[in-house]
Scaffold this motif. Structure first.
Motif, short mmCIF file in Angstrom:
data_model
loop_
_atom_site.label_atom_id
_atom_site.label_comp_id
_atom_site.label_asym_id
_atom_site.label_seq_id
_atom_site.Cartn_x
_atom_site.Cartn_y
_atom_site.Cartn_z
N ALA A 176 0.89 -1.03 -0.22
CA ALA A 176 -0.03 0.02 -0.04
C ALA A 176 0.93 1.42 -0.06
N GLY A 177 2.35 1.12 0.05
CA GLY A 177 2.97 2.22 -0.14
C GLY A 177 3.36 3.17 1.13
N GLN A 178 3.09 2.55 2.25
CA GLN A 178 3.31 3.39 3.58
C GLN A 178 5.06 3.62 3.79
N ALA A 179 5.18 4.58 4.60
CA ALA A 179 6.75 4.67 5.05
C ALA A 179 6.67 3.86 6.42
N VAL A 180 7.65 3.41 6.74
CA VAL A 180 7.95 2.61 7.86
C VAL A 180 9.48 3.11 8.65
N SER A 181 9.24 3.27 9.91
CA SER A 181 10.37 3.38 10.99
C SER A 181 10.21 2.31 11.95
N ASP A 182 11.37 1.70 12.10
CA ASP A 182 11.29 0.50 13.24
C ASP A 182 11.39 1.08 14.55
N SER A 183 11.34 0.26 15.57
CA SER A 183 11.48 0.90 17.07
C SER A 183 12.79 0.38 17.61
N ARG A 184 13.76 0.31 16.89
CA ARG A 184 15.22 -0.02 17.32
C ARG A 184 15.77 1.19 18.02
N ARG A 185 16.89 1.16 18.59
CA ARG A 185 17.31 2.33 19.32
C ARG A 185 18.04 3.10 18.22
N ILE A 186 18.74 2.41 17.32
CA ILE A 186 19.17 3.08 16.24
C ILE A 186 18.33 2.53 15.11
N LEU A 187 17.49 3.30 14.70
CA LEU A 187 16.33 2.79 14.11
C LEU A 187 16.75 2.99 12.47
N VAL A 188 15.98 2.08 11.71
CA VAL A 188 15.94 2.07 10.46
C VAL A 188 14.78 2.41 9.88
N TYR A 189 14.58 3.28 8.56
CA TYR A 189 13.36 3.51 7.90
C TYR A 189 13.55 3.02 6.42
N THR B 254 10.13 5.24 -6.85
CA THR B 254 9.84 4.96 -8.45
C THR B 254 10.54 4.00 -8.76
N GLY B 255 10.08 3.55 -9.82
CA GLY B 255 10.94 2.45 -10.67
C GLY B 255 11.21 1.27 -10.09
N ASN B 256 10.19 0.78 -8.99
CA ASN B 256 10.16 -0.59 -8.37
C ASN B 256 11.41 -0.75 -7.48
N ARG B 257 11.77 0.54 -6.86
CA ARG B 257 13.12 0.66 -6.01
C ARG B 257 12.49 0.59 -4.57
N LEU B 258 13.37 0.27 -3.57
CA LEU B 258 13.24 0.28 -2.27
C LEU B 258 14.51 1.16 -1.52
N ILE B 259 13.85 2.22 -0.77
CA ILE B 259 15.02 3.10 -0.32
C ILE B 259 14.87 3.07 1.42
N LEU B 260 16.24 2.76 1.83
CA LEU B 260 16.12 2.47 3.18
C LEU B 260 17.30 3.29 3.78
N GLY B 261 16.78 3.80 5.16
CA GLY B 261 18.01 4.83 5.72
C GLY B 261 18.16 4.55 6.96
N GLY B 262 19.24 5.05 7.60
CA GLY B 262 19.40 4.66 9.23
C GLY B 262 20.52 5.90 9.53
N ARG B 263 21.10 5.80 10.96
CA ARG B 263 21.88 6.40 11.18
C ARG B 263 23.52 6.19 10.72
N GLY B 264 24.37 7.28 10.54
CA GLY B 264 25.73 6.91 9.94
C GLY B 264 26.64 7.34 11.05
N PRO B 265 27.82 7.16 10.49
CA PRO B 265 28.89 7.76 11.58
C PRO B 265 28.92 9.15 12.00
N MET B 266 29.59 9.55 12.87
CA MET B 266 29.48 10.77 13.41
C MET B 266 30.34 11.88 12.32
#
Length: 425
Positions: free
Chosen positions: A274-287, A292-304
């Motif tokens: 259904a196209g929702q955005a997701v953020s998980d509940s981990r301490r260092i979350l991923v979202y 578009t173009g049948n891709r998936l984008i995933l993000g999270g915290r990087g180095p300082m």
């Protein structure tokens, strides 16, 4: 390929945006920073007949506004009951009302102005991987349902169906939220702002700001001086020494993202159907979200520190396979990052260090909606002096003690939390 440009077809649009340049001189409002806050503020001010100049140290879209995860989430890190206690019944109610509508501000703006921005408004899911996280999400749901009928709780079966992953026990679904292409929104807003006659000066770092005889004098790196009646500093995580002590109130972090190559239809079909955005509940979350173009984008915290190579994104690639084992072997087509600002109390801060100078910092992951909605409100305050027009109450600038050592501590904390998350799976 490492890049800080997650959208591959927008360079032509950037080059074709109308160019404006006014003579060096006085303006009613100087906006420093060309993110969502600065752009919406400039648009709002210009449409009220003010002479406006917007300067940015880089190009429009090169900062976090163009390089974020594209999730448009209403609210703040804190829920209504806490906000009412913290700000008091009257002001707290106004804050709750404002933050509950920040996603509306984004989608209404796109629709009203007919902006060419890929978007979907199917909601945001806070996915819970432990019973403790699920209890917190349930408390969040119970509070927000008193303000909106667009929130619901998902059980384990419901969240597995919505996400296509079996890693979660349940979650909070906020249908007010959605996803956008953030770089597209930044560039479209810049086009719209230029069409109103605002002077946008890219690659023009402001190196000093001083007030003389009730007029603000801003000097740019190329030697140009701009005189302004009012100033909005909208640099957020990129704030430097223009306002003494401001940068020391923030902990800058890097938000990293990856985009897959196009995924086969049979593999993508069960993932976020259904196209929702997701953020998980981990301490260092991923979202994550579909793109578009049948891709998936995933993000999270990087180095300082600034990311240096592909290995800095490796934890995101592992998270992608952990969540969706069927995507093992799918190529990662792009990697990029943006800088975000975190405050110690996890609240956005609005400051007025001197009359006629206002800034707002610290989005805590809600920047797309929060800053889009806040820009016009900050302009209204600068013009009226009415504190009720502000998105949040003014607070004094309070630098973090031992700020220069803060990043060391935060870096160690992130490493520790990442290990705990790995143990919990």
């Amino acid at each position: 390929m490492l890049t800080n440009d997650p959208v591959w077809s927008y360079e032509a649009r950037r080059q074709n945006m109308p160019k404006t340049k006014v003579d060096q001189g006085a303006v009613d409002l100087l906006v420093i920073g060309g993110g969502f806050c600065g752009l919406t503020a400039a648009l709002h001010a210009a449409r009220q007949g003010l002479g406006v100049c917007l300067v940015d140290a880089g190009r429009i879209g090169d900062g976090a506004s163009g390089l974020n995860g594209g999730q448009v989430i209403p609210g703040l890190k804190y829920d209504p009951d806490w906000l009412l206690r913290h700000f008091g019944e009257k002001r707290g109610a106004a804050v709750v009302d404002f933050v509950s509508r920040t996603a509306d501000a984004v989608f209404d703006l796109i629709d009203r102005e007919k902006l060419d921005v890929p978007r979907s408004r199917s909601g945001w899911i806070q996915a819970c991987h432990t019973e403790k996280a699920l209890a917190a999400a349930t408390a969040r749901y119970k509070q927000w349902r008193g303000y909106s009928d667009q929130v619901e709780m998902l059980d384990a079966k419901g969240i597995q169906s919505a996400i296509g992953a079996d890693n979660y026990l349940g979650g909070f679904h906020d249908r007010r939220a959605g996803v956008i292409n953030p770089l597209s929104l930044a560039l479209e807003l810049a086009r719209l702002v230029r069409e109103t006659g605002v002077d946008i000066r890219e690659n023009s770092r402001c190196v000093s700001l001083a007030r003389r005889d009730n007029v603000w004098i801003a000097r740019l790196a190329d030697g140009v001086e701009i005189r302004a009646g009012k100033v909005l500093l909208a640099a957020n995580a990129y704030s430097d020494g223009l306002i003494p002590g401001l940068a020391a109130t923030l902990v800058p972090l890097h938000s990293l993202q990856i985009a897959t190559a196009p995924i086969a239809e049979e593999d993508l079909r069960p993932i976020l159907p259904a196209g929702q955005a997701v953020s998980d509940s981990r301490r260092i979350l991923v979202y994550y979200r579909r793109a578009t173009g049948n891709r998936l984008i995933l993000g999270g915290r990087g180095p300082m520190r600034l990311p240096r190579g592909q290995q800095d994104w490796a934890h995101l690639e592992r998270a992608l396979v952990r969540l969706f084992p069927s995507l093992r072997g799918v190529a990662i087509e792009r990697r990029w990052f943006g800088r975000v600002a975190v405050t110690l109390d996890h609240l956005p801060h609005v400051h007025e260090p001197e009359p006629g100078l206002v800034t707002m910092v610290g989005c805590q992951g809600r920047g797309v909606g929060l800053m889009t909605a806040s820009g016009p409100r900050l302009v209204d305050y600068l013009l009226s002096g009415d504190p009720e027009r502000l998105p949040l109450p003014l607070t004094p600038i309070a630098p973090i003690p031992f700020h220069r050592f803060r990043q060391i501590g935060v870096g160690a904390m992130i490493a520790w939390y990442r290990m705990l998350d790995a143990l919990e799976q």
